[in-house]
Design a protein around this motif. Structure first.
Motif, PDB file in Angstrom:
ATOM      1  N   ALA A  72     105.535  61.021  81.354  1.00 50.06           N
ATOM      2  CA  ALA A  72     106.068  61.753  80.199  1.00 50.06           C
ATOM      3  C   ALA A  72     105.710  61.028  78.910  1.00 50.06           C
ATOM      4  O   ALA A  72     105.307  61.655  77.922  1.00 50.06           O
ATOM      5  N   LYS A  73     105.847  59.708  78.924  1.00 49.12           N
ATOM      6  CA  LYS A  73     105.502  58.935  77.736  1.00 49.12           C
ATOM      7  C   LYS A  73     104.042  59.173  77.359  1.00 49.12           C
ATOM      8  O   LYS A  73     103.721  59.429  76.198  1.00 49.12           O
ATOM      9  N   LYS A  74     103.162  59.115  78.344  1.00 48.62           N
ATOM     10  CA  LYS A  74     101.732  59.354  78.086  1.00 48.62           C
ATOM     11  C   LYS A  74     101.503  60.750  77.519  1.00 48.62           C
ATOM     12  O   LYS A  74     100.755  60.926  76.553  1.00 48.62           O
ATOM     13  N   GLN A  75     102.154  61.749  78.136  1.00 51.50           N
ATOM     14  CA  GLN A  75     101.973  63.131  77.697  1.00 51.50           C
ATOM     15  C   GLN A  75     102.512  63.356  76.285  1.00 51.50           C
ATOM     16  O   GLN A  75     101.872  64.022  75.473  1.00 51.50           O
ATOM     17  N   PHE A  76     103.690  62.806  75.986  1.00 58.22           N
ATOM     18  CA  PHE A  76     104.256  62.960  74.649  1.00 58.22           C
ATOM     19  C   PHE A  76     103.373  62.297  73.600  1.00 58.22           C
ATOM     20  O   PHE A  76     103.195  62.824  72.509  1.00 58.22           O
ATOM     21  N   LEU A  77     102.803  61.149  73.937  1.00 57.08           N
ATOM     22  CA  LEU A  77     101.907  60.471  72.999  1.00 57.08           C
ATOM     23  C   LEU A  77     100.634  61.277  72.762  1.00 57.08           C
ATOM     24  O   LEU A  77     100.160  61.396  71.635  1.00 57.08           O
ATOM     25  N   LYS A  78     100.091  61.800  73.819  1.00 52.52           N
ATOM     26  CA  LYS A  78      98.819  62.521  73.738  1.00 52.52           C
ATOM     27  C   LYS A  78      98.985  63.907  73.112  1.00 52.52           C
ATOM     28  O   LYS A  78      98.194  64.308  72.262  1.00 52.52           O
ATOM     29  N   ASN A  79     100.014  64.632  73.545  1.00 48.16           N
ATOM     30  CA  ASN A  79     100.149  66.039  73.172  1.00 48.16           C
ATOM     31  C   ASN A  79     101.305  66.361  72.239  1.00 48.16           C
ATOM     32  O   ASN A  79     101.465  67.508  71.842  1.00 48.16           O
ATOM     33  N   GLY A  80     102.143  65.361  71.937  1.00 53.08           N
ATOM     34  CA  GLY A  80     103.328  65.618  71.135  1.00 53.08           C
ATOM     35  C   GLY A  80     104.396  66.300  71.969  1.00 53.08           C
ATOM     36  O   GLY A  80     104.164  66.685  73.122  1.00 53.08           O
ATOM     37  N   TYR A  81     105.570  66.467  71.380  1.00 53.62           N
ATOM     38  CA  TYR A  81     106.687  67.072  72.117  1.00 53.62           C
ATOM     39  C   TYR A  81     106.381  68.521  72.481  1.00 53.62           C
ATOM     40  O   TYR A  81     106.538  68.947  73.617  1.00 53.62           O
ATOM     41  N   GLU A  82     105.952  69.287  71.495  1.00 51.89           N
ATOM     42  CA  GLU A  82     105.713  70.721  71.718  1.00 51.89           C
ATOM     43  C   GLU A  82     104.564  70.966  72.697  1.00 51.89           C
ATOM     44  O   GLU A  82     104.575  71.940  73.436  1.00 51.89           O
ATOM     45  N   GLY A  83     103.565  70.086  72.700  1.00 50.22           N
ATOM     46  CA  GLY A  83     102.396  70.271  73.555  1.00 50.22           C
ATOM     47  C   GLY A  83     102.559  69.720  74.961  1.00 50.22           C
ATOM     48  O   GLY A  83     101.619  69.753  75.758  1.00 50.22           O
ATOM     49  N   THR A  84     103.732  69.221  75.269  1.00 50.27           N
ATOM     50  CA  THR A  84     103.989  68.658  76.595  1.00 50.27           C
ATOM     51  C   THR A  84     104.951  69.568  77.347  1.00 50.27           C
ATOM     52  O   THR A  84     105.895  70.092  76.764  1.00 50.27           O
ATOM     53  N   SER A  85     104.692  69.730  78.633  1.00 53.30           N
ATOM     54  CA  SER A  85     105.593  70.533  79.459  1.00 53.30           C
ATOM     55  C   SER A  85     105.897  69.792  80.752  1.00 53.30           C
ATOM     56  O   SER A  85     105.153  68.885  81.155  1.00 53.30           O
ATOM     57  N   MET A  86     106.972  70.171  81.373  1.00 51.77           N
ATOM     58  CA  MET A  86     107.315  69.590  82.672  1.00 51.77           C
ATOM     59  C   MET A  86     106.211  69.907  83.678  1.00 51.77           C
ATOM     60  O   MET A  86     105.911  69.096  84.548  1.00 51.77           O
ATOM     61  N   THR A  87     105.580  71.066  83.536  1.00 50.35           N
ATOM     62  CA  THR A  87     104.487  71.448  84.435  1.00 50.35           C
ATOM     63  C   THR A  87     103.330  70.465  84.312  1.00 50.35           C
ATOM     64  O   THR A  87     102.784  70.019  85.331  1.00 50.35           O
ATOM     65  N   ASN A  88     102.950  70.122  83.072  1.00 48.94           N
ATOM     66  CA  ASN A  88     101.856  69.160  82.855  1.00 48.94           C
ATOM     67  C   ASN A  88     102.186  67.798  83.444  1.00 48.94           C
ATOM     68  O   ASN A  88     101.336  67.149  84.051  1.00 48.94           O
ATOM     69  N   ILE A  89     103.417  67.361  83.227  1.00 51.54           N
ATOM     70  CA  ILE A  89     103.841  66.045  83.719  1.00 51.54           C
ATOM     71  C   ILE A  89     103.786  66.029  85.245  1.00 51.54           C
ATOM     72  O   ILE A  89     103.235  65.105  85.846  1.00 51.54           O
TER      73      ILE A  89
END
Length: 189
Positions: free
Chosen positions: A19-36
Motif C-alpha cells: 500500500a505504501k508503494k502504491q500510494f507513493l506511486k499513484n497517490g491516494y486517488e490512484g490507488t485501489s485495494m484491487t491494485n494492492i
C-alpha cells in the motif's frame, strides 16, 4: 495461481508495504485495494480482512510513518547522557533530515498534501509531548530549569515550535525557537 498461506502478521505487513508503494506511486486517488491485492498476488477480500477500507489502510500507513519518526525523536529525548541543550539540538537535526524507506516522507510533506502533512506533524508533536514532559520534570528536579507545570510547558513548547516552523519563512527560525524554549524553561545549562 496457488495460494500461499502466511501468518496473519506477515500478510498484514505485506499489504501495508505494498500500500505504501502504491500510494507513493499513484497517490491516494490512484490507488485501489484491487491494485494492492494484485501486486502481492492475493484476493482483494484478503486485504479487506485486515483493513476495512482504503482509508483505514492509508491511515495505517500514516500511523506507521508517525511511529518511525517518533522512535527517532524519543531515542534522543530519552538519552540521559546528553544535556537538555544537546538533546534539543539533535532533535532539530533529526527534524531536518528525517527519512523513511521509499521516500514516503516526500509524499506526506508534499505541498499537495498539506492537510496530511499537518495531521502527521500534529500526531508526532502530540506523541512527543509526553516524553518531553518527563525530560522537563527531570531537569526541574536537577534545578537546571524552572517551571510550574511540566505538562503545560511541554505542550506549549511542542506546538509553539510547530507554529513557528510552519508559519515563519525566516531562515533563523530554528535558532529563535531554541532561544524561546530555553528562555521559557529558565534553562541554566
Amino acid at each position: 495461481m496457488n495460494r500461499i498461506s502466511k501468518p496473519p502478521e506477515i500478510r498484514k505487513q505485506e499489504i501495508l508495504d505494498e500500500a505504501k508503494k502504491q500510494f507513493l506511486k499513484n497517490g491516494y486517488e490512484g490507488t485501489s485495494m484491487t491494485n494492492i491485492a494484485a501486486a502481492i498476488h492475493v484476493t482483494e477480500g484478503l486485504c479487506y480482512k485486515y483493513f476495512k477500507s482504503k482509508q483505514e489502510l492509508f491511515q495505517s500507513v500514516i500511523d506507521k510513518y508517525v511511529e518511525e519518526a517518533y522512535e527517532k525523536f524519543v531515542a534522543v529525548v530519552s538519552d540521559k547522557s546528553m544535556s537538555l541543550e544537546e538533546r534539543i539540538n539533535l532533535n532539530f537535526k533529526i527534524i531536518k533530515n528525517i527519512e523513511t524507506p521509499n521516500g514516503i516522507n516526500k509524499y506526506f510533506h508534499n505541498e499537495k498534501n498539506e492537510a496530511l502533512h499537518l495531521q502527521i506533524i500534529y500526531k508526532i508533536m502530540n506523541r512527543l509531548s509526553e516524553p518531553f514532559q518527563k525530560i522537563i520534570e527531570e531537569e526541574a528536579k536537577k534545578g537546571t530549569i524552572h517551571i510550574d507545570s511540566s505538562k503545560d510547558v511541554a505542550h506549549f513548547i511542542m506546538f509553539g515550535a510547530l507554529g513557528v516552523l510552519l508559519c515563519d519563512d525566516k531562515e533563523d527560525k530554528e535558532e529563535r525557537i531554541k532561544k524561546y524554549v530555553f528562555k521559557m524553561l529558565g534553562y541554566s545549562g
